[in-house]
Design a protein around this motif. Structure first.
Motif, PDB file in Angstrom:
ATOM      1  N   ALA A   3      -3.082  12.353  -6.313  1.00 12.64           N
ATOM      2  CA  ALA A   3      -3.242  11.294  -7.283  1.00 12.64           C
ATOM      3  C   ALA A   3      -2.121  10.547  -7.862  1.00 12.64           C
ATOM      4  CB  ALA A   3      -3.786  12.083  -8.629  1.00 12.64           C
ATOM      5  N   THR A   4      -0.935  11.214  -7.631  1.00  9.14           N
ATOM      6  CA  THR A   4       0.539  10.326  -8.019  1.00  9.14           C
ATOM      7  C   THR A   4       0.563   9.197  -6.820  1.00  9.14           C
ATOM      8  OG1 THR A   4       1.324  12.361  -8.773  1.00  9.14           O
ATOM      9  CG2 THR A   4       2.808  10.653  -8.357  1.00  9.14           C
ATOM     10  N   PRO A   5       0.513   9.376  -5.712  1.00  4.67           N
ATOM     11  CA  PRO A   5       0.728   8.259  -4.808  1.00  4.67           C
ATOM     12  C   PRO A   5      -0.375   7.269  -4.796  1.00  4.67           C
ATOM     13  CG  PRO A   5       0.277  10.070  -3.438  1.00  4.67           C
ATOM     14  CD  PRO A   5       0.543  10.516  -4.912  1.00  4.67           C
ATOM     15  N   GLU A   6      -1.279   7.555  -5.208  1.00  2.00           N
ATOM     16  CA  GLU A   6      -2.477   6.557  -5.413  1.00  2.00           C
ATOM     17  C   GLU A   6      -2.526   5.839  -6.652  1.00  2.00           C
ATOM     18  OE1 GLU A   6      -6.116   9.043  -5.063  1.00  2.00           O
ATOM     19  OE2 GLU A   6      -5.935   9.179  -2.670  1.00  2.00           O
ATOM     20  N   VAL A   7      -1.852   6.505  -7.619  1.00  2.00           N
ATOM     21  CA  VAL A   7      -1.730   5.779  -9.118  1.00  2.00           C
ATOM     22  C   VAL A   7      -0.603   5.138  -9.160  1.00  2.00           C
ATOM     23  CG1 VAL A   7      -1.492   6.347 -11.459  1.00  2.00           C
ATOM     24  CG2 VAL A   7      -3.326   7.617 -10.320  1.00  2.00           C
ATOM     25  N   VAL A   8       0.756   5.488  -8.441  1.00  2.00           N
ATOM     26  CA  VAL A   8       1.893   4.684  -8.638  1.00  2.00           C
ATOM     27  C   VAL A   8       1.882   3.392  -8.206  1.00  2.00           C
ATOM     28  CG1 VAL A   8       4.142   4.691  -7.817  1.00  2.00           C
ATOM     29  CG2 VAL A   8       3.269   6.802  -8.696  1.00  2.00           C
ATOM     30  N   PRO A   9       0.975   3.128  -6.948  1.00  2.00           N
ATOM     31  CA  PRO A   9       1.077   1.694  -6.592  1.00  2.00           C
ATOM     32  C   PRO A   9       0.514   0.778  -7.848  1.00  2.00           C
ATOM     33  CG  PRO A   9       0.336   3.173  -4.931  1.00  2.00           C
ATOM     34  CD  PRO A   9       0.756   4.154  -6.026  1.00  2.00           C
ATOM     35  N   PHE A  10      -0.541   1.377  -8.409  1.00  2.00           N
ATOM     36  CA  PHE A  10      -1.267   0.392  -9.394  1.00  2.00           C
ATOM     37  C   PHE A  10      -0.277   0.206 -10.481  1.00  2.00           C
ATOM     38  CE2 PHE A  10      -4.586   1.829  -6.792  1.00  2.00           C
ATOM     39  CZ  PHE A  10      -5.548   0.743  -6.682  1.00  2.00           C
ATOM     40  N   LEU A  11       0.431   1.151 -11.115  1.00  2.00           N
ATOM     41  CA  LEU A  11       1.267   1.167 -12.066  1.00  2.00           C
ATOM     42  C   LEU A  11       2.383   0.204 -11.791  1.00  2.00           C
ATOM     43  CD1 LEU A  11       1.566   4.765 -13.232  1.00  2.00           C
ATOM     44  CD2 LEU A  11       0.255   2.864 -14.227  1.00  2.00           C
ATOM     45  N   VAL A  12       3.068   0.293 -10.108  1.00  2.00           N
ATOM     46  CA  VAL A  12       4.147  -0.704  -9.809  1.00  2.00           C
ATOM     47  C   VAL A  12       3.784  -2.017  -9.889  1.00  2.00           C
ATOM     48  CG1 VAL A  12       5.506  -1.281  -8.057  1.00  2.00           C
ATOM     49  CG2 VAL A  12       5.369   1.195  -8.716  1.00  2.00           C
ATOM     50  N   PHE A  13       2.225  -2.356  -9.380  1.00  2.00           N
ATOM     51  CA  PHE A  13       1.826  -3.530  -9.693  1.00  2.00           C
ATOM     52  C   PHE A  13       1.514  -4.003 -11.012  1.00  2.00           C
ATOM     53  CE2 PHE A  13      -2.497  -5.940 -10.191  1.00  2.00           C
ATOM     54  CZ  PHE A  13      -2.000  -7.276  -9.653  1.00  2.00           C
ATOM     55  N   ALA A  14       1.249  -3.274 -11.963  1.00  2.00           N
ATOM     56  CA  ALA A  14       1.020  -3.906 -13.194  1.00  2.00           C
ATOM     57  C   ALA A  14       2.305  -4.048 -14.106  1.00  2.00           C
ATOM     58  CB  ALA A  14       0.086  -2.794 -14.077  1.00  2.00           C
ATOM     59  N   LEU A  15       3.342  -3.006 -13.746  1.00  2.00           N
ATOM     60  CA  LEU A  15       4.494  -3.185 -14.659  1.00  2.00           C
ATOM     61  C   LEU A  15       5.279  -4.450 -13.944  1.00  2.00           C
ATOM     62  CD1 LEU A  15       5.498   0.784 -15.016  1.00  2.00           C
ATOM     63  CD2 LEU A  15       4.341  -0.917 -16.704  1.00  2.00           C
ATOM     64  N   SER A  16       5.142  -4.623 -12.864  1.00  2.00           N
ATOM     65  CA  SER A  16       6.027  -5.885 -12.043  1.00  2.00           C
ATOM     66  C   SER A  16       5.300  -7.241 -12.554  1.00  2.00           C
ATOM     67  CB  SER A  16       6.043  -5.568 -10.787  1.00  2.00           C
ATOM     68  OG  SER A  16       4.910  -5.947 -10.224  1.00  2.00           O
ATOM     69  N   GLY A  17       4.274  -7.030 -13.370  1.00  2.00           N
ATOM     70  CA  GLY A  17       3.753  -8.326 -13.805  1.00  2.00           C
ATOM     71  C   GLY A  17       3.005  -9.158 -12.417  1.00  2.00           C
ATOM     72  N   GLY A  18       2.638  -8.445 -11.367  1.00  2.00           N
ATOM     73  CA  GLY A  18       2.135  -8.726 -10.312  1.00  2.00           C
ATOM     74  C   GLY A  18       3.119  -9.633  -9.439  1.00  2.00           C
ATOM     75  N   ALA A  19       4.568  -9.207  -9.576  1.00  2.00           N
ATOM     76  CA  ALA A  19       5.573  -9.821  -8.567  1.00  2.00           C
ATOM     77  C   ALA A  19       5.533  -8.876  -7.456  1.00  2.00           C
ATOM     78  CB  ALA A  19       6.989  -9.652  -9.488  1.00  2.00           C
ATOM     79  N   VAL A  20       5.246  -7.569  -7.438  1.00  2.00           N
ATOM     80  CA  VAL A  20       4.834  -6.825  -6.428  1.00  2.00           C
ATOM     81  C   VAL A  20       3.599  -6.748  -6.185  1.00  2.00           C
ATOM     82  CG1 VAL A  20       5.090  -4.663  -5.358  1.00  2.00           C
ATOM     83  CG2 VAL A  20       7.006  -5.490  -6.845  1.00  2.00           C
ATOM     84  N   PRO A  21       2.978  -7.093  -5.071  1.00  2.00           N
ATOM     85  CA  PRO A  21       1.611  -7.195  -4.760  1.00  2.00           C
ATOM     86  C   PRO A  21       1.023  -5.755  -4.684  1.00  2.00           C
ATOM     87  CG  PRO A  21       2.375  -7.628  -2.606  1.00  2.00           C
ATOM     88  CD  PRO A  21       3.762  -7.674  -3.919  1.00  2.00           C
ATOM     89  N   LEU A  22      -0.392  -5.558  -4.894  1.00  2.00           N
ATOM     90  CA  LEU A  22      -0.958  -4.252  -4.988  1.00  2.00           C
ATOM     91  C   LEU A  22      -0.759  -3.676  -3.795  1.00  2.00           C
ATOM     92  CD1 LEU A  22      -3.049  -2.684  -6.942  1.00  2.00           C
ATOM     93  CD2 LEU A  22      -4.766  -3.560  -5.529  1.00  2.00           C
ATOM     94  N   PRO A  23      -0.108  -2.486  -3.862  1.00  2.00           N
ATOM     95  CA  PRO A  23       0.142  -1.559  -2.610  1.00  2.00           C
ATOM     96  C   PRO A  23      -1.105  -0.822  -1.657  1.00  2.00           C
ATOM     97  CG  PRO A  23       1.603  -1.200  -4.312  1.00  2.00           C
ATOM     98  CD  PRO A  23       0.431  -1.673  -4.821  1.00  2.00           C
ATOM     99  N   LEU A  24      -2.374  -0.915  -2.549  1.00  2.00           N
ATOM    100  CA  LEU A  24      -3.321  -0.071  -2.072  1.00  2.00           C
ATOM    101  C   LEU A  24      -4.650  -0.599  -2.592  1.00  2.00           C
ATOM    102  CD1 LEU A  24      -3.408   2.742  -0.122  1.00  2.00           C
ATOM    103  CD2 LEU A  24      -3.664   3.813  -2.415  1.00  2.00           C
ATOM    104  N   THR A  25      -5.667  -0.671  -1.704  1.00  2.00           N
ATOM    105  CA  THR A  25      -7.139  -1.135  -2.127  1.00  2.00           C
ATOM    106  C   THR A  25      -7.965  -0.104  -2.518  1.00  2.00           C
ATOM    107  OG1 THR A  25      -8.085  -1.214   0.202  1.00  2.00           O
ATOM    108  CG2 THR A  25      -6.719  -3.172  -0.675  1.00  2.00           C
TER     109      THR A  25
END
Length: 914
Positions: A696-718
């Protein structure tokens, strides 16, 4: 039909043991039986002589209850999310899983109510009664109180009745647990003791083994003793098992986390990342899918199913999946004695005569001495065992009499049923009140009386004693020797039978046993023992090591049970023996103090209510109780216990229906093997929960990185890549962990407390923090390095049509493959809770190796097959980037291996300090 009340005109027997004339007056009947028309009227008033059942719960409500189980609701949510994500086939598959699990659980719960239906099999279809002064055959269901019933040898008694003439031997084992037939006679009207001990009463569901009598029916249907037990079986409910309760907690926890993560992302995605509402909702669904373990319920079900199949191979048939886990958490086993701890093969171990003590367990003398030969002849003559083809090893009948026949053969006296019957002139049946039996036999024209029975019943009738020097009158010194020998043998818990004989004077045969059974010559005492099963002692030792308490609960005599308990190791410091009468006199508080203050206990002569009380008292104290049983009388306790264990060979249909587990070999050691299997299954459930949660952690963290970066980091996982992980690469390794061999020291741990959660803080820290945290760092590192190698900088667009879109697909593919690589390390780390991987062996779980191979093949197909590339949005990364994945499994496993080594070190210091 079953009546709830009785009209005033219906005759009622206040007490079946009251004087016979008063009983007939109460039942308004006479010596010629009932009139047919009166019997018809009573049938309407009393109802049919059948065991009925209260109305069960409506089946559709039970099925719906299974469909709205918390974990089922979670799967319904996953199916809905799959539909939203556009994967209808996946949604259909999840719905099928929900329906199959619901139907299976529904079918299992119907097993409990079938116990009453099995009880009905104990009633025969026809019965002989006297009506209108004539003998007639009627349907057993049409019997009514006041009927005059004819009971014959080989027939099953079909109502509770009071004998009015004749005498019969009755097998009461299904009601009392006693293995020896009981003699019931119209002449024995002693009212002392319980109703089941009344010597002039017979009961529904028991079998007549010898004799013929007429009996006045005073109770039918649910008013009988058998009906009372059926009512107890219906009143006792079934609580949910520990695992069932834990799964509900797990489901609610997962649902809470998933929904909270999804709701939290909406404001993060909208305000922090600057996404539109539709896009934020789409990514919120991705978070929910990432948190929902779609394979958890089928994985648990299949793991338990594999445990069931393993137990079946060991000789234990489990009727409810969750019972496998309950076995593993068992803290107390209440075990029967005969056939479970013992071999159910009575044998004579010692023979005492005034001359010597002969030990038959050792090699007997080549030729028995004269007194021993006389004892052997008397024991073979005063006997009803059937010898097939003249072979004592194939004898059948009462175990005590079979043991005597075999002992006589060892001493050189041939056993032949036909010859014994030819010589026998009269038999005075075994009388449990007198505790003796005798026969009159012709020996070369001379009549001899041969008698056997309890020493205290035979000795007062003896005026002489046989010794090596010849027969002589019994002196005071002889009686002291006999008493000392009997006391010594009884102290070993052996069943003792004194054997005596007398040469009868010429003339007519004695009509009364009182005239025959006098002035006897004592030949000696036979001591019998039902040996414990050879494998039980080791199983008991394993129970002690595992912290499982053992209590003997039996219908047999206390001394015999206590000796067996000592021999197999249950009682190592002298067990406290409590009889059924003593237990009945105890208050609940006194029983609680007894169970708490005496660890080694033997409950003897127990009743159905007594077994229920014991189970309830132990469960009220927080214990998880396994209760064994084989008779009808055991059914309520088997249902009440957390695990009811019935005997498959010697057990009744009722016990097998009421129990959760049936032993095909009637062996206590199988229970212990089942406990070990249950512990292993529970361990494995926690292992694959750890494995599933860690991702769950490696699946959730990419979404959090995307959100917290304000979209500067693209979504790492679909979202579809998450589904590919959860239902593609993750499932087979999780199932393989359900087949993990037992971890070292499994049966050296104490049972876990009933209230212990399957998910504990330690498991969550290890899953989400250690394994998941290391995996998330590695996965995000691979993603960012791939983007950077392709020329990406923070804030660069990566959407469709942009120059970096292919690089972004390669980077998300690296995230997907990184999670798969970390899964492999997590799978090997999850194989043990504290032991090192070296202790369990890398290749000891071959199914896991095949699961990893499938995982790699599936991931390769998703990445390199063009049709799947289009579905999952993948693109093969450069070979140099793929090489980064090789150390991922080792790093994840290595971090956990170091953590487990620290745990072992800390526990070792605590053990030394303790």
């Amino acid at each position: 039909m079953t009546t709830t009340g009785e009209p005033a005109a219906v005759p009622v027997a206040r007490d079946p043991r009251e004087p016979l004339d008063r009983l007939m007056r109460d039942l308004r009947c006479g010596p010629d039986g009932l009139a047919a028309r009166e019997a018809g009227r009573r049938l309407v008033a009393y109802g049919t002589n059948e065991l009925t059942r209260r109305r069960g719960r409506q089946w559709w409500k039970e099925l719906v209850r299974q469909l709205v189980h918390p974990l089922a609701l979670l799967l319904w949510l996953a199916a809905g999310l799959a539909v939203v994500a556009g994967t209808v086939a996946l949604a259909v598959a999840i719905v099928v899983v929900v329906l199959v699990n619901a139907v299976f659980a529904f079918i299992q719960e119907q097993q409990a109510e079938r116990a009453v239906e099995a009880l009905a099999a104990y009633l025969p279809q026809r019965a002989d009664v006297v009506r209108d002064g004539a003998l007639t055959s009627v349907a057993a269901r049409d019997l009514v109180p006041g009927d005059l019933l004819v009971v014959r040898e080989g027939e099953r008694v079909c109502a509770d009745a009071r004998l009015v003439s004749g005498g019969v031997e009755v097998d009461l084992s299904t009601l009392t647990g006693e293995s020896m037939p009981a003699y019931r006679s119209a002449d024995q009207t002693d009212t002392r003791g319980s109703v089941l001990e009344a010597r002039d009463l017979v009961f529904s569901g028991t079998t007549c083994t010898a004799g013929e009598a007429r009996a006045l029916v005073f109770a039918t249907g649910m008013r009988t003793e058998l009906g009372r037990i059926a009512a107890l079986s219906q009143r006792v409910g079934r609580d949910v098992s520990p695992l069932e309760a834990q799964v509900k907690r797990v489901a609610w926890l997962i649902a809470l986390v998933a929904v909270a993560a999804g709701l939290a992302f909406l404001p993060l995605g909208t305000f922090a990342a600057g996404l539109g509402l539709a896009a934020a909702f789409t990514f919120a669904i991705g978070l929910l899918v990432a948190n929902v373990p779609e394979g958890l319920l089928p994985t648990i079900t299949l793991a338990l199913g594999m445990g069931v199949r393993e137990l079946a191979r060991c000789g234990a048939v489990v009727k409810r999946l969750s019972a496998v886990e309950t076995l593993g958490s068992t803290t107390v086993i209440c075990t029967d004695k005969t056939g479970t701890l013992t071999m159910n093969q009575m044998r004579v171990t010692r023979i005492w005569t005034p001359s010597r003590l002969l030990d038959l367990e050792r090699r007997p003398p080549p030729q028995a001495w004269p007194v021993e030969l006389r004892l052997a002849r008397a024991a073979a003559a005063c006997n009803n065992a059937t010898i097939r083809s003249g072979r004592p090893d194939e004898a059948s009948g009462d175990p005590t009499e079979v043991a005597l026949v075999r002992a006589a053969t060892i001493l050189g006296v041939p056993a032949d049923s036909a010859e014994r019957q030819r010589r026998q002139r009269r038999q005075f049946h075994f009388d449990p009140a007198l505790r003796r039996m005798s026969t009159v036999d012709d020996d070369g024209g001379a009549l001899w009386l041969h008698a056997k029975g309890a020493p205290e019943a035979i000795l007062p009738l003896c005026t002489a004693i046989a010794d090596a020097g010849g027969d002589h009158p019994i002196r005071a010194a002889d009686r002291e020797r006999i008493t000392a020998a009997v006391t010594q043998l009884a102290g070993h818990g052996l069943r003792l039978l004194a054997v005596a004989e007398r040469r009868l004077p010429a003339g007519p045969l004695p009509e009364r046993r009182e005239d025959a059974e006098q002035r006897l010559t004592l030949l000696g005492v036979a001591a019998m023992f039902d040996p414990p099963r050879p494998e039980v002692a080791d199983a008991v030792a394993r129970c002690h090591t595992a912290g499982i308490r053992l209590i003997v609960v039996t219908g047999d005599h206390g001394l015999t049970a206590a000796e067996i308990a000592r021999r197999v190791g249950i009682a190592t410091h002298g067990a406290t023996v409590v009889t059924g009468a003593e237990l009945d006199a105890m208050s609940e508080a006194e029983l609680d103090r007894l169970l708490a203050g005496h660890r080694e206990l033997v409950f003897a002569r127990t009743s159905p209510e007594a077994k229920l009380r014991i189970a309830d008292a132990l469960r009220a104290d927080g214990h998880i109780v396994a209760m064994t049983g084989d008779g009808v009388n055991d059914a309520p306790a088997l249902r009440r216990a957390d695990i009811g264990v019935a005997m498959g060979r010697s057990g009744t249909d009722v016990a097998r229906e009421a129990a959760t587990m049936v032993l095909t070999d009637d062996n206590f050691a199988t229970i212990v093997a089942a406990v070990q299997a249950g512990r292993r299954v529970y361990d494995n459930v926690r292992k694959f929960i750890l494995y599933i949660f860690a991702h769950a952690t490696p699946e959730v963290v990419p979404f959090l990185v995307f959100a917290l970066s304000g979209g500067a980091v693209p979504l790492p996982l679909t979202v579809l890549q998450i589904l590919a992980v959860d239902l593609g690469t993750e499932t087979l390794p999780a199932l393989a962990l359900g087949r993990e061999p037992a971890e070292p020291g499994l049966m050296r741990r104490p049972p876990r407390p009933r209230e212990e959660n399957v998910i504990q803080a330690r498991l969550l820290v290890r899953a989400w923090g250690l394994l998941g945290g290391v995996s998330a760092v590695l996965v995000m590192t691979g993603f960012l390095l791939t983007l950077h190698a392709g020329g990406w900088h923070p804030g660069d667009p990566t959407g469709p049509g942009t120059a970096l879109h292919h690089v972004w697909r390669q980077a998300t593919t690296m995230t997907f493959l990184g999670i798969v690589a970390c899964q492999i390390g997590t799978a090997f780390a999850a194989r043990t809770q504290t032991a090192s991987l070296r202790q369990v062996g890398v290749s000891s779980n071959r199914l896991l190796l095949w699961g990893v191979a499938f995982e790699l093949a599936f991931a390769a197909a998703v990445v390199w097959l063009p049709p799947l590339q289009g579905i999952f949005g993948t693109a093969p990364p450069p070979v140099g980037q793929l090489a980064l994945l090789l150390p991922f499994p080792v790093l994840v496993w290595g971090a956990d291996e170091l953590w487990r080594a620290r745990v072992r070190c800390r526990e070792g210091r605590a053990g030394v300090g303790g």
